[in-house]
Enzyme design. Sequence first.
Site, mmCIF file in Angstrom:
data_model
loop_
_atom_site.group_PDB
_atom_site.id
_atom_site.type_symbol
_atom_site.label_atom_id
_atom_site.label_comp_id
_atom_site.label_asym_id
_atom_site.label_seq_id
_atom_site.Cartn_x
_atom_site.Cartn_y
_atom_site.Cartn_z
ATOM 1 N N ARG A 60 1.072 -1.001 -0.106
ATOM 2 C CA ARG A 60 -0.223 0.134 0.030
ATOM 3 C C ARG A 60 0.718 1.073 -0.466
ATOM 4 O O ARG A 60 0.379 2.570 -0.294
ATOM 5 C CB ARG A 60 -1.143 -0.259 0.755
ATOM 6 N N LYS A 66 -17.084 -17.672 2.260
ATOM 7 C CA LYS A 66 -19.434 -17.924 2.950
ATOM 8 C C LYS A 66 -19.072 -17.084 2.054
ATOM 9 O O LYS A 66 -18.778 -16.471 1.282
ATOM 10 C CB LYS A 66 -18.838 -16.672 4.397
ATOM 11 N N GLY A 77 -7.866 -8.811 -0.650
ATOM 12 C CA GLY A 77 -6.761 -9.492 0.028
ATOM 13 C C GLY A 77 -5.965 -10.740 -0.289
ATOM 14 O O GLY A 77 -5.462 -10.684 -0.569
ATOM 15 N N GLY A 105 -13.535 -4.843 -0.517
ATOM 16 C CA GLY A 105 -14.731 -4.452 -0.890
ATOM 17 C C GLY A 105 -14.913 -2.943 -1.796
ATOM 18 O O GLY A 105 -16.480 -2.736 -1.956
#
Length: 417
Positions: free
Chosen positions: A35, A218, A374, A397
């Site tokens: 980053r 999930k 990620g 996200g």
Amino acid sequence: MQQKISNYNFAGKKALVRVDFNVPIQDGKITDDTRIRGALPTLKLILGQGGSLILMSHMGKPKGKKKPELSLSQIVDAVSAALGTPVKFAPDCADASEAAAALKPGEVLLLENLRYYPEEEGKPVGIDKEDPAYDEAKKAMKASQKEFAKKLASYGDCYVNDAFGTAHRKHASTAVIADYFDAENKMLGLLMEKEVNAVDAVLGNIKRPFIAIMGGSKVSSKIGIIENLLGKVDKLILCGGMTYTFAKAHGGEIGKSIVELDKLDVALGVEELAKKNGVELFLAPDAVCGDDFSNDANQKICPANNIPDGWEGMDAGPEARKIFANAIKGCKTILWNGPAGVFEFDNFCGGSRAIGEAIAEATAEGAFSLIGGGDSVACVNKFGLADKVSYISTGGGALLEAIEGKTLPGIAAICGE
Ligand code: AMP
């Protein structure tokens, strides 16, 4: 007119830059500086023109508390080394007027973790949503969020947002702050522009066949994007832990595999929607199972819907890998989010590796491949495939929300809705 960073003259200007320096730290050491490196083109451009930098970021989730283990002071040396110039540090991000005013051209000031102040996120703290006083508290917090953003804005002559990872959040430093700069003096950074262009390359001009590969643990956390993608893609691979929710929904035996028993109808709904939309859906027919959730577990290949008691599906099986690789072959647009198994364990990373390699091959044959989130980024790095895919997004996200077609507040604040 929306300002472009390439048209702006930073000479003599104090540039307030929202970066995403939320880097992982272990025992005081940065374990992955991607980053920081990602922000360098923007930061070097500004310094190179004789501007000065006021850098703002969050780190972790201190939830409005001053937690020393989440202090950005820990990264001052790394940022200095990356920029090749000493970086000053402002230990209180809401009290840095003097330090900012004293900055000379070419100098850099890093502000302490913005999330030490609850105003950054703008959510009331210490009060439950059910509490009758919550709405009042929220209103008060929104007002103080504006004050906080205004204070931050006062440090700089212009505002640059280069933090794609938080662009889906309407926080003080990512969105609210933009109200305090006129259109001429606010802009996206180079990293942010690259991210926006990558999403446009996928959505703006979809070259078909378009395949999405969604993995991870999930189905519930990705159902929104899965349903949305079913309106866009030609093929969809669903892999990773969600495999077993689908197997269970069809009455399969899944041993102790990860499963969301309250999402069986959701899984069936996904299958139905895929059929309705003419999307080819690929699920793993077999799994590499382990008798323990560890790298050294005993292994056994089982049908994904016939896993014995005491065993759990931890990776896509050999048949699944072939099917997935075949599905990816020949596709022209590829989106990958989420691993096909517990890739962190070397003995259970083969399914994710097979997907990564198939994507690299398709890319070599002209596909545009976008890797985001990620874990899939960690996968391509682990397998040495980073330079064999088209674009690796820094957003998880944020990327998924952009692909869903949602307007990201951090971008809208600068570019309009
Ligand atoms: P997510 O955060 O939902 O994208 O999930 C990523 C995580 O899913 C990774 O840490 C993987 O280890 C995990 N994962 C993938 N496949 C499985 C599986 N079969 N069982 C348990 N965890 C899994």
